[in-house]
Structure formats: structure tokens, C-alpha cells
Design a protein around this motif. Sequence first.
Motif, PDB file in Angstrom:
ATOM      1  N   SER A 147       0.829  -1.194   0.000  1.00 15.73           N
ATOM      2  CA  SER A 147       0.000   0.000   0.000  1.00 15.73           C
ATOM      3  C   SER A 147       0.871   1.255   0.000  1.00 15.73           C
ATOM      4  N   THR A 154      -0.225  -5.944   0.025  1.00 17.27           N
ATOM      5  CA  THR A 154      -1.528  -6.023  -0.629  1.00 17.27           C
ATOM      6  C   THR A 154      -1.677  -7.351  -1.357  1.00 17.27           C
ATOM      7  N   ARG A 163      -6.284  -4.357  -6.032  1.00 22.92           N
ATOM      8  CA  ARG A 163      -5.435  -4.839  -4.956  1.00 22.92           C
ATOM      9  C   ARG A 163      -5.913  -4.167  -3.682  1.00 22.92           C
ATOM     10  N   HIS A 164      -5.792  -4.901  -2.564  1.00 20.75           N
ATOM     11  CA  HIS A 164      -6.224  -4.362  -1.284  1.00 20.75           C
ATOM     12  C   HIS A 164      -5.392  -4.995  -0.172  1.00 20.75           C
ATOM     13  N   ASP A 169     -10.507  -5.340   2.580  1.00 24.12           N
ATOM     14  CA  ASP A 169     -10.749  -5.205   1.140  1.00 24.12           C
ATOM     15  C   ASP A 169     -11.529  -3.946   0.788  1.00 24.12           C
ATOM     16  N   THR A 170     -11.651  -3.017   1.740  1.00 23.69           N
ATOM     17  CA  THR A 170     -12.394  -1.786   1.461  1.00 23.69           C
ATOM     18  C   THR A 170     -11.499  -0.707   0.855  1.00 23.69           C
ATOM     19  N   ALA A 171     -10.224  -0.697   1.215  1.00 20.81           N
ATOM     20  CA  ALA A 171      -9.283   0.281   0.659  1.00 20.81           C
ATOM     21  C   ALA A 171      -8.650  -0.315  -0.584  1.00 20.81           C
ATOM     22  N   GLN A 172      -9.251  -0.066  -1.732  1.00 18.67           N
ATOM     23  CA  GLN A 172      -8.852  -0.719  -2.969  1.00 18.67           C
ATOM     24  C   GLN A 172      -7.944   0.165  -3.817  1.00 18.67           C
TER      25      GLN A 172
END
Length: 325
Positions: A147, A154, A163-164, A169-172
Motif C-alpha cells: 500500500s 496487498t 489490490r487491497h 478489502d475496502t481500501a482498494q
Amino acid sequence: MTDEFTQRLTLSRHATDRRADLRSRPGLLDELAADARTRVIVLHQGKALIDNRSLVTLTWEQLNAVCTPESQEIVFLGISTSDAPSEAVGTPFLAVTVNADVAAVLGPDGSHWGDLRVLGHELSDRDAGLFTQALALANWHRSHTHSPVSGEKTVAGQAGWVRHLEDDDTAQMFPRTDPAVIVLVTDDQDRLLLGNNAMWESNRFSLLAGYVEPGESLEAAVIREVFEESGVVVVNPVYLGSQPWPFPQSLMLGFRATVAAGFDPENHVADGEEILTLRWFTRDELKASLNDIVLPGKVSIARALIEEWLGESLDQDDAWNGRIA
């Protein structure tokens, strides 16, 4: 722009439906792995497996025989919209990047690892599009393993299109594309301006090009880049066409621009950092110089723009490895 010019844009060709609507389907990759129709394109160190001027497309079982596909970076490319000798319309395609051990044992006899910049113009519309798409995504995955905000590792999601963080998996993060303008500059005599980049051999020439800066329009980027690299003032930027350039993640936006009225075209000054030499060419002069200078290869949008201005195709074929083309 003419259809002939569009056909020259080798890496803009495609014959697949990307089916973005399927990417978020739970278990999509498992579903495709179990589908006997699915074919896999294999990448290694930025090259794809090629056989007889076509992509080698493996079944999941063939890939599974030499490695564990699930341990590799897998990307869903879409569904074919054209027939091929062994694959009908509707064939699903995946791309997998493999390590050196796997690469050494893959492929039929006679196959080799091919460079898109060298072989792209020899591939079919379908294969050129698949290779370009797969390479762009592979380059993005390789450079976004962590990240940019937290530095945490990630993982890939949505069939390779996001990718997260491993536990969030919310911050993509989504695949990125860097826009760059490439400009066919002509003067009041319709001569063409070409430059020699500091990274190239002294006899290699191409159009002027550069990346679009944040908060900048494409037209402003054309005027700024030409002036910064050559000292030439241009006006009336006209968009001609675009081509992806996945080395690693550019989109080349082709323009034509003319020297401003009252500006002496001979008053050009190479910036000395990116561009070392600048030359004006008439059509006859360019054709007469082909034994002395090297132009961009057939895969590049630069070559397509030059041939569009010239009014004919050139026989010169060269492996173009420039930073921007």
C-alpha cells in the motif's frame, strides 16, 4: 483520422470483450479454472510464450501439470469475440505470470518468449490485444505489492483487477495508466521535426513526446513538451489517435501540431537532457535518409504517425526499445 492510420496502431487492436461485469463474481477464477474452454496466456519477465507468430494458449490442466496456478498472479482478461484455429468465439482468457523454473519447462517445441515491442505487429488482433492487456496488468501487480499509504502488503482481488490489504478489502487500489502525448510537429513547409533522445544511439530519431502533468490538459501538454524539448513554439494541437504502451503503464496520445506563425523553425534548440539533436525532414529527405537513421519500430504509434504524414508505409523494420514510442 483515416482507417489506414487506425489499422497501423498495432497495440490498439483487440478481439475480446473484457466483461468487467464478471470480475466481482465470487469464485470466478475457480469457475474459469474448471471450464474446459478456458485458455491461459503465460508471461515471464515481461514476455509472453509465442509459437509461430501466435500466443501459446494453455489449458488449465496443461498449466497445472508444471506448476500450481493458484500460487501465481492470475488475471481475468475477458471473453474472445473472434474465432481462432483452436478456440471459438466465447473462449475465456486468463493471464498468469510464472517464475524462471516454470518458464523453462513450458510450451511446445519451437516456442519462445516473445517481446511485444518486437513481435506485436505480427500478431492477430486478438493476440495483440490480449498480450498488451496482460502485460499492462502484470506490470501493475508487480509494482503495487504494498500500500502506498500504510506500506502494508496487498493482495489481488476481483479476478486481478484490484489490490487491497490482506485483512481489509475496502481500501482498494486500481490499475493505473499514465497518459503521455506524442506529437507530429510540422512547419509552414510541411516538414517533419524529429529528435534524438539522450538514451538512444545517435542515429535513432522519433517524434517528441512526454507525460501529461497533474492538472494539465492534453493540449497544454503538447505545447509545453514540444517547447521544453526543442524550443519550438507550436499551436493548434489536433488529436489523432491513441495506443496503449505497457512499458510499464503508458497510454500514448497522438497529436499533430504546427509551428506558430512568426516563429522561425530553424530556431530550435534541443534541451540537451532528453533530446540531443533535432532535425527537420521533407518527405523526400526522410526517405533518402533511411540507410542512415533508425526510425521507431512498426509497433509504435510514432511510426504510425510518421507514415500517416509520409503517405506511405516504410520498409524499415527495427526492434524499437525506446522509453516512449
